[in-house]
Scaffold this motif. Structure first.
Motif, PDB file in Angstrom:
ATOM      1  N   PHE A   1       2.117  10.866  -1.046  1.00 48.98           N
ATOM      2  CA  PHE A   1       2.989   9.852  -1.063  1.00 48.98           C
ATOM      3  C   PHE A   1       3.147   9.475   0.535  1.00 48.98           C
ATOM      4  N   ASP A   2       3.118  10.563   1.221  1.00 48.46           N
ATOM      5  CA  ASP A   2       3.448  10.414   2.803  1.00 48.46           C
ATOM      6  C   ASP A   2       1.921   9.503   3.246  1.00 48.46           C
ATOM      7  N   ALA A   3       0.873   9.890   2.714  1.00 51.57           N
ATOM      8  CA  ALA A   3      -0.369   9.093   3.037  1.00 51.57           C
ATOM      9  C   ALA A   3      -0.428   8.079   2.779  1.00 51.57           C
ATOM     10  N   ALA A   4       0.002   7.761   1.515  1.00 49.87           N
ATOM     11  CA  ALA A   4       0.133   6.248   0.973  1.00 49.87           C
ATOM     12  C   ALA A   4       0.757   5.244   1.941  1.00 49.87           C
ATOM     13  N   GLU A   5       1.970   5.777   2.303  1.00 51.50           N
ATOM     14  CA  GLU A   5       2.978   5.173   2.970  1.00 51.50           C
ATOM     15  C   GLU A   5       2.533   4.787   4.568  1.00 51.50           C
ATOM     16  N   SER A   6       1.937   5.681   5.108  1.00 55.03           N
ATOM     17  CA  SER A   6       1.110   5.625   6.504  1.00 55.03           C
ATOM     18  C   SER A   6      -0.089   4.662   6.594  1.00 55.03           C
ATOM     19  N   TRP A   7      -0.682   4.843   5.341  1.00 48.09           N
ATOM     20  CA  TRP A   7      -1.945   4.082   4.938  1.00 48.09           C
ATOM     21  C   TRP A   7      -1.582   2.578   4.787  1.00 48.09           C
ATOM     22  N   SER A   8      -0.539   2.425   4.162  1.00 53.56           N
ATOM     23  CA  SER A   8       0.062   1.123   3.607  1.00 53.56           C
ATOM     24  C   SER A   8       0.584   0.315   4.884  1.00 53.56           C
ATOM     25  N   ASP A   9       1.069   1.135   5.728  1.00 48.62           N
ATOM     26  CA  ASP A   9       1.855   0.442   6.835  1.00 48.62           C
ATOM     27  C   ASP A   9       0.768  -0.339   7.722  1.00 48.62           C
ATOM     28  N   GLU A  10      -0.489   0.283   7.618  1.00 52.38           N
ATOM     29  CA  GLU A  10      -1.605  -0.539   8.628  1.00 52.38           C
ATOM     30  C   GLU A  10      -2.576  -1.147   7.684  1.00 52.38           C
ATOM     31  N   ASN A  11      -2.903  -0.858   6.283  1.00 55.74           N
ATOM     32  CA  ASN A  11      -4.081  -1.166   5.507  1.00 55.74           C
ATOM     33  C   ASN A  11      -3.658  -1.903   4.329  1.00 55.74           C
ATOM     34  N   SER A  12      -2.516  -1.980   4.002  1.00 58.03           N
ATOM     35  CA  SER A  12      -2.253  -2.313   2.594  1.00 58.03           C
ATOM     36  C   SER A  12      -1.089  -3.280   2.300  1.00 58.03           C
ATOM     37  N   SER A  13      -0.897  -4.346   3.376  1.00 54.80           N
ATOM     38  CA  SER A  13       0.324  -5.050   3.223  1.00 54.80           C
ATOM     39  C   SER A  13       0.275  -6.056   1.861  1.00 54.80           C
ATOM     40  N   LYS A  14      -0.625  -6.383   1.217  1.00 57.13           N
ATOM     41  CA  LYS A  14      -0.652  -7.016   0.040  1.00 57.13           C
ATOM     42  C   LYS A  14      -0.910  -6.149  -1.104  1.00 57.13           C
ATOM     43  N   GLY A  15      -0.742  -4.883  -0.832  1.00 60.74           N
ATOM     44  CA  GLY A  15      -0.895  -3.944  -2.107  1.00 60.74           C
ATOM     45  C   GLY A  15      -2.250  -3.338  -2.225  1.00 60.74           C
ATOM     46  N   CYS A  16      -2.586  -2.847  -3.258  1.00 58.41           N
ATOM     47  CA  CYS A  16      -3.855  -2.031  -3.203  1.00 58.41           C
ATOM     48  C   CYS A  16      -4.948  -2.966  -3.789  1.00 58.41           C
ATOM     49  N   SER A  17      -6.065  -3.152  -3.003  1.00 55.05           N
ATOM     50  CA  SER A  17      -7.192  -3.841  -3.015  1.00 55.05           C
ATOM     51  C   SER A  17      -7.798  -3.580  -4.273  1.00 55.05           C
ATOM     52  N   ALA A  18      -7.993  -2.539  -4.740  1.00 54.62           N
ATOM     53  CA  ALA A  18      -8.631  -2.174  -6.274  1.00 54.62           C
ATOM     54  C   ALA A  18      -7.751  -3.079  -7.280  1.00 54.62           C
ATOM     55  N   ILE A  19      -6.351  -2.790  -7.229  1.00 54.97           N
ATOM     56  CA  ILE A  19      -5.551  -3.216  -8.318  1.00 54.97           C
ATOM     57  C   ILE A  19      -5.747  -5.073  -8.223  1.00 54.97           C
ATOM     58  N   ASN A  20      -5.715  -5.542  -7.057  1.00 50.45           N
ATOM     59  CA  ASN A  20      -6.004  -6.899  -6.591  1.00 50.45           C
ATOM     60  C   ASN A  20      -7.343  -7.444  -7.229  1.00 50.45           C
ATOM     61  N   ALA A  21      -8.221  -6.580  -6.859  1.00 54.39           N
ATOM     62  CA  ALA A  21      -9.504  -7.149  -7.372  1.00 54.39           C
ATOM     63  C   ALA A  21      -9.673  -7.092  -8.917  1.00 54.39           C
ATOM     64  N   ARG A  22      -9.135  -6.077  -9.522  1.00 50.09           N
ATOM     65  CA  ARG A  22      -8.967  -6.003 -10.970  1.00 50.09           C
ATOM     66  C   ARG A  22      -8.412  -7.059 -11.516  1.00 50.09           C
ATOM     67  N   ALA A  23      -7.230  -7.479 -10.967  1.00 48.59           N
ATOM     68  CA  ALA A  23      -6.316  -8.527 -11.611  1.00 48.59           C
ATOM     69  C   ALA A  23      -7.128  -9.962 -11.536  1.00 48.59           C
ATOM     70  N   GLU A  24      -7.748 -10.194 -10.063  1.00 47.94           N
ATOM     71  CA  GLU A  24      -8.532 -11.399  -9.832  1.00 47.94           C
ATOM     72  C   GLU A  24      -9.633 -11.609 -10.764  1.00 47.94           C
ATOM     73  N   ILE A  25     -10.321 -10.562 -10.999  1.00 51.54           N
ATOM     74  CA  ILE A  25     -11.517 -10.741 -11.896  1.00 51.54           C
ATOM     75  C   ILE A  25     -11.302 -11.011 -13.274  1.00 51.54           C
TER      76      ILE A  25
END
Length: 197
Positions: free
Chosen positions: A95-119
């Protein structure tokens, strides 16, 4: 059965420029909103170079997800290396890793979830589907391994509960439902783990 991690082929300089441009554009604007002409222009290459290196837009989308996932896995591994030995705090490191990753890389959420929803379901058999599933099962397996190391009873069931908290937090980041969802998910995860560990 543990998910196998795809081995990423080395990229030529042109392919790297294409992938970097596509990764930025896909994440910021969405997969459907970005065409190959826009990617080629942003990368400073011709459309022919794009197709020579990746073959299709679908293959480029999968490469974008795989390379982003590889960076996330490296981030998780580095976070776990700094964590103490087996136990609740090591599990919560995700959870700590996800928070620090999100701060710099995931302002729009998870790329995998976004891609799955978009397809969407209208593209049954799209190569994005197995890639997204692989990424999510990988993290579920990490949670299970950490729970097993910590001596958590029924480590798979706990891993599934932790995965639900993680996924809820990453979706909340993208939806901006409320600020700081990962610390909130971490607190709930700790309370669950403290009852069994």
């Amino acid at each position: 059965m543990k998910q196998s991690i795809p081995e990423l082929a080395p990229l030529t300089p042109g392919a790297r420029r294409v992938l970097d441009a596509a990764s930025h554009l896909f994440y910021e604007r969405g997969i459907h909103a970005v065409g190959v002409d826009t990617i080629a222009e942003a990368a400073g290459v011709t459309k022919k170079t794009l197709y020579d290196r990746f073959g299709s837009k679908e293959t480029l989308v999968v490469a974008y997800l795989q390379h982003r996932d590889a960076r996330w896995r490296e981030h998780v591994a580095a976070s776990l290396e700094r964590s103490p030995g087996p136990g609740v705090e090591r599990i919560l490191t995700i959870f700590d890793a996800a928070e620090s990753w999100s701060d710099e890389n995931s302002s729009k959420g998870c790329s995998a979830i976004n891609a799955r929803a978009e397809i969407g379901d209208e593209h049954d058999g799209h190569p994005v589907f197995p890639e997204v599933a692989r990424q999510k099962v990988w993290l579920l397996d990490v949670f299970e391994d950490l729970c097993t190391e910590a001596g958590v009873p029924d480590s798979r069931a706990m891993a599934e509960a932790l995965m639900l908290l993680y996924e809820g937090a990453i979706v909340t980041v993208g939806m901006e439902t409320f600020p700081n969802p990962f610390p909130a998910a971490r607190r709930v995860a700790k309370s669950l783990l403290d009852t069994v560990a």
